[in-house]
Design a protein around this motif. Structure first.
Motif, PDB file in Angstrom:
ATOM      1  N   GLN A   1       0.933  -1.469  -0.238  1.00 46.24           N
ATOM      2  CA  GLN A   1       0.173   0.282  -0.088  1.00 46.24           C
ATOM      3  C   GLN A   1       0.879   1.240  -0.159  1.00 46.24           C
ATOM      4  O   GLN A   1       1.896   0.801   0.461  1.00 46.24           O
ATOM      5  CB  GLN A   1      -1.019  -0.237   1.245  1.00 46.24           C
ATOM      6  N   THR A   2       0.415   2.269  -0.787  1.00 44.46           N
ATOM      7  CA  THR A   2       1.414   3.158  -1.168  1.00 44.46           C
ATOM      8  C   THR A   2       0.642   4.793   0.133  1.00 44.46           C
ATOM      9  O   THR A   2       1.173   5.945  -0.232  1.00 44.46           O
ATOM     10  CB  THR A   2       1.743   4.005  -2.456  1.00 44.46           C
ATOM     11  N   SER A   3       0.034   4.010   0.507  1.00 44.68           N
ATOM     12  CA  SER A   3      -1.400   5.274   0.527  1.00 44.68           C
ATOM     13  C   SER A   3      -2.033   5.585   2.092  1.00 44.68           C
ATOM     14  O   SER A   3      -2.875   3.491   1.882  1.00 44.68           O
ATOM     15  CB  SER A   3      -2.000   6.475  -0.135  1.00 44.68           C
TER      16      SER A   3
ATOM     17  N   GLY B   1      -2.730  -4.186  12.356  1.00 49.93           N
ATOM     18  CA  GLY B   1      -1.258  -4.347  11.674  1.00 49.93           C
ATOM     19  C   GLY B   1      -1.385  -3.164  11.218  1.00 49.93           C
ATOM     20  O   GLY B   1      -0.476  -2.447  10.885  1.00 49.93           O
ATOM     21  N   ILE B   2      -2.561  -3.211  10.276  1.00 46.92           N
ATOM     22  CA  ILE B   2      -1.976  -2.173   9.161  1.00 46.92           C
ATOM     23  C   ILE B   2      -2.203  -0.601   9.162  1.00 46.92           C
ATOM     24  O   ILE B   2      -1.538   0.081   9.081  1.00 46.92           O
ATOM     25  CB  ILE B   2      -3.264  -2.361   7.606  1.00 46.92           C
TER      26      ILE B   2
ATOM     27  N   ALA C   1       6.988   9.792   8.825  1.00 44.72           N
ATOM     28  CA  ALA C   1       6.239   9.505   9.199  1.00 44.72           C
ATOM     29  C   ALA C   1       5.923   7.879   7.937  1.00 44.72           C
ATOM     30  O   ALA C   1       6.769   7.845   7.388  1.00 44.72           O
ATOM     31  CB  ALA C   1       5.368  10.240   8.448  1.00 44.72           C
ATOM     32  N   THR C   2       5.006   7.202   7.883  1.00 43.15           N
ATOM     33  CA  THR C   2       5.630   5.844   7.148  1.00 43.15           C
ATOM     34  C   THR C   2       4.831   6.412   6.039  1.00 43.15           C
ATOM     35  O   THR C   2       3.389   6.857   5.273  1.00 43.15           O
ATOM     36  CB  THR C   2       3.563   5.010   7.674  1.00 43.15           C
ATOM     37  N   LYS C   3       5.339   5.613   4.489  1.00 41.97           N
ATOM     38  CA  LYS C   3       4.711   6.667   2.892  1.00 41.97           C
ATOM     39  C   LYS C   3       5.179   5.536   2.326  1.00 41.97           C
ATOM     40  O   LYS C   3       4.084   4.947   1.250  1.00 41.97           O
ATOM     41  CB  LYS C   3       6.491   6.592   1.911  1.00 41.97           C
ATOM     42  N   ARG C   4       5.080   3.244   3.085  1.00 37.61           N
ATOM     43  CA  ARG C   4       4.410   2.841   2.480  1.00 37.61           C
ATOM     44  C   ARG C   4       4.578   1.319   3.741  1.00 37.61           C
ATOM     45  O   ARG C   4       5.262   0.768   4.147  1.00 37.61           O
ATOM     46  CB  ARG C   4       5.531   2.251   1.450  1.00 37.61           C
ATOM     47  N   VAL C   5       3.838   1.064   3.645  1.00 37.14           N
ATOM     48  CA  VAL C   5       2.704  -0.542   4.418  1.00 37.14           C
ATOM     49  C   VAL C   5       3.654  -2.052   2.850  1.00 37.14           C
ATOM     50  O   VAL C   5       2.220  -1.680   2.202  1.00 37.14           O
ATOM     51  CB  VAL C   5       1.908  -0.317   5.376  1.00 37.14           C
TER      52      VAL C   5
ATOM     53  N   GLY D   1      -6.799  -3.712   0.853  1.00 38.86           N
ATOM     54  CA  GLY D   1      -6.177  -2.757  -0.017  1.00 38.86           C
ATOM     55  C   GLY D   1      -4.600  -3.249  -0.623  1.00 38.86           C
ATOM     56  O   GLY D   1      -4.580  -2.339  -1.666  1.00 38.86           O
ATOM     57  N   PHE D   2      -4.305  -4.101  -0.130  1.00 39.64           N
ATOM     58  CA  PHE D   2      -2.822  -4.311  -0.460  1.00 39.64           C
ATOM     59  C   PHE D   2      -2.582  -4.358  -2.964  1.00 39.64           C
ATOM     60  O   PHE D   2      -4.010  -5.340  -2.738  1.00 39.64           O
ATOM     61  CB  PHE D   2      -2.280  -5.804   0.128  1.00 39.64           C
ATOM     62  N   ARG D   3      -1.837  -3.946  -3.034  1.00 38.00           N
ATOM     63  CA  ARG D   3      -1.807  -4.256  -4.722  1.00 38.00           C
ATOM     64  C   ARG D   3      -0.357  -5.641  -4.662  1.00 38.00           C
ATOM     65  O   ARG D   3       0.596  -4.868  -3.875  1.00 38.00           O
ATOM     66  CB  ARG D   3      -1.397  -2.790  -5.184  1.00 38.00           C
ATOM     67  N   LEU D   4      -0.152  -6.377  -6.160  1.00 34.73           N
ATOM     68  CA  LEU D   4       1.136  -7.339  -6.325  1.00 34.73           C
ATOM     69  C   LEU D   4       1.593  -6.020  -6.607  1.00 34.73           C
ATOM     70  O   LEU D   4       1.402  -5.966  -7.404  1.00 34.73           O
ATOM     71  CB  LEU D   4       0.554  -8.249  -6.886  1.00 34.73           C
TER      72      LEU D   4
END
Length: 190
Positions: free
Chosen positions: A13-15, A125-126, A141-145, A165-168
């Protein structure tokens, strides 16, 4: 020794807007709590209890000191789901210098699978990954999970990640030595 092909998928995830949370299961019995005191013993228990039947073996040979370093490093957080006081599963986070947070391990103890706990624990967790900097003043700040999952994981793992909402972003296939299920004790899944 025989080998098996294992597919590993990397997802991200990037947002924080990518995250699609799921509420806790009905009944009000589930609590998710941060394990704030680094405990190699507790971390090893969670690792073997969750991963024993799905082939988690990479950390089994670790020494006590290796476990201590893993759980006591800056940005390492373990979030544990409890069902009426009993550990049901966990999410282990690892903050990285580039503003990314990896969900290093995530899963449920077999007896708690299929009870609608996994979606909520992953959501929790996310969210903790996205707000990790708030618990560590001065951190970026977190930029990516992101995380990895593989073909040895539970049958609902990939679907849960995609629904949250995760993307491969990458797929790898490697041959691995086939190992007996280590379980939390010998013969646990016989």
């Amino acid at each position: 020794m025989s080998s098996i092909d294992v597919t590993t998928w990397s997802l991200e995830q990037t947002s924080s807007d990518d995250h699609t949370p799921v509420p806790p299961p009905p009944g009000g019995h589930l609590r998710v709590v941060r394990a704030e005191v680094p405990s190699p013993e507790f971390s090893r228990f969670l690792y073997t209890a969750v991963g024993g039947d799905i082939g988690w073996t990479d950390r089994l040979p670790w020494s006590y000191e290796q476990w201590r370093q893993a759980v006591d490093r800056p940005g390492a957080e373990t979030w544990v789901a409890y069902d009426r006081g009993t550990p049901a599963g966990y999410a282990e986070l690892d903050a990285q210098p580039d503003g990314a947070v990896e969900i290093v391990y995530f899963g449920l103890i077999p007896a708690f699978r299929g009870r609608r706990i996994g979606g909520h624990l992953l959501s929790y967790g996310i969210q903790r990954a996205w707000d990790l900097a708030e618990r560590h003043p001065g951190w970026e700040a977190t930029k990516r999970v992101w995380l990895h999952t593989c073909s040895k994981d539970g049958p609902h793992a990939m679907d849960n990640y995609l629904k949250r909402g995760f993307r491969l972003f990458d797929t790898q296939v490697e041959s691995e030595a086939e190992v007996a299920q280590p379980g939390p004790w010998p013969g646990a899944y016989a």
